[in-house]
Write a protein that holds these residues in place. Structure first.
Motif, PDB file in Angstrom:
ATOM      1  N   TRP A 117      74.038  23.188  16.077  1.00 45.71           N
ATOM      2  CA  TRP A 117      73.402  22.940  17.752  1.00 45.71           C
ATOM      3  C   TRP A 117      74.321  21.673  18.358  1.00 45.71           C
ATOM      4  O   TRP A 117      74.216  20.172  17.915  1.00 45.71           O
ATOM      5  N   VAL A 118      74.549  21.507  19.429  1.00 48.25           N
ATOM      6  CA  VAL A 118      75.006  20.279  20.270  1.00 48.25           C
ATOM      7  C   VAL A 118      73.797  19.587  20.885  1.00 48.25           C
ATOM      8  O   VAL A 118      74.020  18.247  21.288  1.00 48.25           O
ATOM      9  N   ALA A 119      73.201  20.681  21.555  1.00 49.54           N
ATOM     10  CA  ALA A 119      72.603  20.358  22.691  1.00 49.54           C
ATOM     11  C   ALA A 119      70.881  21.764  23.008  1.00 49.54           C
ATOM     12  O   ALA A 119      71.550  22.581  22.318  1.00 49.54           O
ATOM     13  N   VAL A 120      70.250  20.909  24.581  1.00 49.60           N
ATOM     14  CA  VAL A 120      69.668  22.179  24.101  1.00 49.60           C
ATOM     15  C   VAL A 120      68.424  21.772  25.478  1.00 49.60           C
ATOM     16  O   VAL A 120      69.067  20.116  25.544  1.00 49.60           O
ATOM     17  N   LEU A 121      68.597  23.115  26.258  1.00 54.20           N
ATOM     18  CA  LEU A 121      67.852  22.721  27.274  1.00 54.20           C
ATOM     19  C   LEU A 121      66.716  23.055  28.146  1.00 54.20           C
ATOM     20  O   LEU A 121      66.517  24.698  27.632  1.00 54.20           O
ATOM     21  N   PRO A 122      65.466  22.872  27.944  1.00 57.01           N
ATOM     22  CA  PRO A 122      64.232  23.527  27.402  1.00 57.01           C
ATOM     23  C   PRO A 122      63.926  23.624  29.692  1.00 57.01           C
ATOM     24  O   PRO A 122      64.257  22.901  30.462  1.00 57.01           O
ATOM     25  N   ALA A 123      63.924  25.074  29.410  1.00 53.24           N
ATOM     26  CA  ALA A 123      64.695  25.606  30.928  1.00 53.24           C
ATOM     27  C   ALA A 123      63.053  26.775  30.973  1.00 53.24           C
ATOM     28  O   ALA A 123      62.886  27.442  30.390  1.00 53.24           O
ATOM     29  N   ASN A 124      63.328  27.171  32.956  1.00 60.89           N
ATOM     30  CA  ASN A 124      62.377  28.277  33.116  1.00 60.89           C
ATOM     31  C   ASN A 124      63.229  28.891  33.949  1.00 60.89           C
ATOM     32  O   ASN A 124      63.735  28.383  34.393  1.00 60.89           O
ATOM     33  N   ARG A 125      63.106  30.107  34.389  1.00 59.94           N
ATOM     34  CA  ARG A 125      63.738  30.890  35.478  1.00 59.94           C
ATOM     35  C   ARG A 125      62.861  31.727  36.809  1.00 59.94           C
ATOM     36  O   ARG A 125      61.937  32.368  35.972  1.00 59.94           O
ATOM     37  N   VAL A 126      63.201  30.885  37.303  1.00 53.65           N
ATOM     38  CA  VAL A 126      62.696  32.023  39.154  1.00 53.65           C
ATOM     39  C   VAL A 126      63.693  32.214  39.612  1.00 53.65           C
ATOM     40  O   VAL A 126      64.790  31.799  40.962  1.00 53.65           O
ATOM     41  N   GLU A 127      63.974  33.837  39.559  1.00 55.58           N
ATOM     42  CA  GLU A 127      65.041  34.435  40.490  1.00 55.58           C
ATOM     43  C   GLU A 127      65.996  33.756  40.509  1.00 55.58           C
ATOM     44  O   GLU A 127      66.755  33.686  39.079  1.00 55.58           O
ATOM     45  N   ASP A 128      67.106  33.429  41.083  1.00 50.41           N
ATOM     46  CA  ASP A 128      68.607  32.377  41.005  1.00 50.41           C
ATOM     47  C   ASP A 128      68.277  30.773  40.895  1.00 50.41           C
ATOM     48  O   ASP A 128      69.184  30.514  40.818  1.00 50.41           O
ATOM     49  N   GLU A 129      67.381  30.740  40.287  1.00 50.58           N
ATOM     50  CA  GLU A 129      67.247  29.259  39.946  1.00 50.58           C
ATOM     51  C   GLU A 129      67.073  29.495  38.327  1.00 50.58           C
ATOM     52  O   GLU A 129      65.765  29.817  38.296  1.00 50.58           O
ATOM     53  N   VAL A 130      67.311  28.446  38.162  1.00 58.05           N
ATOM     54  CA  VAL A 130      66.280  27.383  36.984  1.00 58.05           C
ATOM     55  C   VAL A 130      65.978  26.359  36.663  1.00 58.05           C
ATOM     56  O   VAL A 130      66.745  25.585  37.496  1.00 58.05           O
ATOM     57  N   PHE A 131      64.853  26.003  35.864  1.00 61.31           N
ATOM     58  CA  PHE A 131      64.390  24.627  36.373  1.00 61.31           C
ATOM     59  C   PHE A 131      64.180  24.657  35.311  1.00 61.31           C
ATOM     60  O   PHE A 131      64.055  24.675  34.261  1.00 61.31           O
ATOM     61  N   SER A 132      64.449  22.769  35.041  1.00 64.81           N
ATOM     62  CA  SER A 132      64.310  22.034  33.743  1.00 64.81           C
ATOM     63  C   SER A 132      62.408  22.202  33.761  1.00 64.81           C
ATOM     64  O   SER A 132      62.239  21.894  34.462  1.00 64.81           O
ATOM     65  N   HIS A 133      62.175  22.782  32.824  1.00 66.56           N
ATOM     66  CA  HIS A 133      61.089  23.241  32.813  1.00 66.56           C
ATOM     67  C   HIS A 133      59.687  22.563  33.096  1.00 66.56           C
ATOM     68  O   HIS A 133      59.217  20.921  33.070  1.00 66.56           O
ATOM     69  N   GLN A 134      59.334  23.966  34.125  1.00 66.55           N
ATOM     70  CA  GLN A 134      58.279  23.098  35.071  1.00 66.55           C
ATOM     71  C   GLN A 134      56.710  23.133  34.444  1.00 66.55           C
ATOM     72  O   GLN A 134      56.147  23.015  35.089  1.00 66.55           O
ATOM     73  N   GLY A 135      56.846  23.461  33.199  1.00 66.49           N
ATOM     74  CA  GLY A 135      55.739  23.600  32.299  1.00 66.49           C
ATOM     75  C   GLY A 135      55.164  21.792  31.553  1.00 66.49           C
ATOM     76  O   GLY A 135      54.908  21.402  31.172  1.00 66.49           O
ATOM     77  N   LEU A 136      56.366  21.016  31.760  1.00 65.08           N
ATOM     78  CA  LEU A 136      57.309  20.128  31.296  1.00 65.08           C
ATOM     79  C   LEU A 136      56.726  18.341  32.481  1.00 65.08           C
ATOM     80  O   LEU A 136      57.178  18.674  33.590  1.00 65.08           O
ATOM     81  N   THR A 137      56.497  17.505  31.724  1.00 65.76           N
ATOM     82  CA  THR A 137      56.254  16.185  32.752  1.00 65.76           C
ATOM     83  C   THR A 137      58.013  16.118  33.419  1.00 65.76           C
ATOM     84  O   THR A 137      57.937  15.664  34.247  1.00 65.76           O
ATOM     85  N   TYR A 138      59.074  16.156  32.146  1.00 67.28           N
ATOM     86  CA  TYR A 138      59.820  15.318  32.595  1.00 67.28           C
ATOM     87  C   TYR A 138      61.029  16.510  31.317  1.00 67.28           C
ATOM     88  O   TYR A 138      60.502  17.579  30.991  1.00 67.28           O
ATOM     89  N   GLY A 139      61.899  16.352  31.739  1.00 68.38           N
ATOM     90  CA  GLY A 139      62.949  17.114  31.146  1.00 68.38           C
ATOM     91  C   GLY A 139      64.449  16.896  30.618  1.00 68.38           C
ATOM     92  O   GLY A 139      64.763  15.677  31.071  1.00 68.38           O
ATOM     93  N   GLY A 140      65.546  17.972  31.279  1.00 63.43           N
ATOM     94  CA  GLY A 140      66.899  18.124  31.462  1.00 63.43           C
ATOM     95  C   GLY A 140      67.235  17.759  29.935  1.00 63.43           C
ATOM     96  O   GLY A 140      66.616  19.183  28.891  1.00 63.43           O
ATOM     97  N   LEU A 141      68.583  17.952  30.061  1.00 61.45           N
ATOM     98  CA  LEU A 141      69.758  17.981  28.441  1.00 61.45           C
ATOM     99  C   LEU A 141      69.224  17.316  27.348  1.00 61.45           C
ATOM    100  O   LEU A 141      68.988  15.928  27.714  1.00 61.45           O
ATOM    101  N   VAL A 142      69.506  18.119  26.498  1.00 60.65           N
ATOM    102  CA  VAL A 142      68.581  17.024  25.627  1.00 60.65           C
ATOM    103  C   VAL A 142      69.289  17.282  24.335  1.00 60.65           C
ATOM    104  O   VAL A 142      70.148  18.105  23.633  1.00 60.65           O
TER     105      VAL A 142
END
Length: 325
Positions: free
Chosen positions: A56-81
């Motif tokens: 593994w070199v990176a992960v993206l905590p995320a969720n999907r809503v229809e045709d959009e992916v979000f840096s997880h909406q249940g978290l205060t911050y996020g992005g590519l880790v």
């Protein structure tokens, strides 16, 4: 050129994901799967894992809503880790591969929220540069009130007066494992009366998270005699103590409740942390500022750090094709 494989997280990746998060340079316990999944019924998880054929070199905590992916909406911050040994060129190539795959899977937008630099072990602005390259749109900017605890703290006179009122009223501060009294008698009524809102976390959720992260989630209550009059819920990570919830009864100014409590936390309990983060005072996507709340935080010696939120058109992965020369 390095080839990367991007795939969705599955439950079989639970331990490997958490191990990776523990080694990342820009992650906290919020990215642990136990924290991400306490509200899994509200989100369609779309967390991604990036591999290079070796590991593994990176992960993206995320969720999907229809045709959009979000840096997880249940978290205060996020992005590519990612880990601290991943160089900028590789991060660019990884994001290009990730965006291209999303585009090919008919995901049109990727919405990312920054992790403020105070939460990272090292400088971690690789994504800020990449977002510039792909012409990401800034859609929100919040202001965090942060105290640098390595420096002398210029606490304002009126906050010290509040501390002295707390001493005069013989207030008692207790750290407690039970969140129920604070939630039911202080936090929930105050949020409902002032903002017609509820805490982000239900009582059951915060108690569950406490059981999973006992050293990271801490509750400090203030008592006058035997009556609970206020408190704060702290999310503690390696570098930062963050006030997730702050609330007190109607006598808070008369008793100096919150001044007394936070002076104690800043000067005693968390004095060896790098930063104390009071969080935001913003509303309406960052377009409005609660001036009184912001002033109260700043009068403890806090200064402003911004957190940005971006919208990326995944088709713009092509703009990363000829960046590296």
């Amino acid at each position: 050129m390095q080839n990367y494989t991007i795939r969705k997280y599955t439950s079989a990746d639970y331990q490997a994901w958490n191990d990776f998060i523990n080694q990342a340079k820009n992650a906290t316990f919020l990215f642990h799967r136990d924290f991400m999944e306490y509200h899994q019924d509200r989100f369609e998880d779309y967390s991604l894992i990036v591999e290079n054929g070796i590991g593994w070199v990176a992960v993206l905590p995320a969720n999907r809503v229809e045709d959009e992916v979000f840096s997880h909406q249940g978290l205060t911050y996020g992005g590519l880790v990612f880990k601290d040994d991943l160089k900028l060129e590789k991060v660019i190539l990884i994001f290009k591969s990730l965006s291209k795959q999303l585009y090919e899977n008919r995901i049109n937008k990727l919405v990312l929220k920054e992790i403020p630099m105070i939460y990272c072990d090292f400088f971690s602005d690789e994504m800020k540069y990449i977002l510039f390259l792909v012409e990401a749109k800034l859609i929100k900017r919040d202001t965090l009130a942060v105290i640098d605890l390595s420096k002398e703290i210029p606490i304002a006179k009126n906050r010290i007066e509040g501390v002295n009122r707390g001493i005069k009223n013989q207030l008692i501060i207790k750290e407690e494992n039970d969140f129920s009294v604070f939630w039911n008698t202080i936090l929930i009524p105050n949020l409902m009366n002032k903002h017609n809102a509820k805490p982000v976390h239900t009582l059951e959720e915060i108690q569950f998270l406490k059981s999973k992260f006992p050293s990271n989630i801490r509750q400090f209550n203030v008592y006058k005699e035997n009556e609970l009059i206020g408190g704060t819920t702290i999310f503690e990570s390696k570098n930062v103590a963050h006030s997730q919830y702050i609330s007190a009864n109607s006598f808070k100014n008369e008793y100096g409740t919150l001044d007394y409590l936070h002076h104690y936390l800043i000067t005693e309990i968390f004095r060896n942390k790098k930063y104390f983060d009071f969080g935001i005072s913003n509303e309406e996507q960052g377009k409005k500022l609660n001036g009184g709340l912001s002033y109260w935080k700043e009068s403890f010696g806090a200064t402003t750090l911004t957190q940005d939120f971006y919208e990326v058109q995944t088709k713009n992965y092509s703009k990363l094709e000829e960046v590296i020369i």
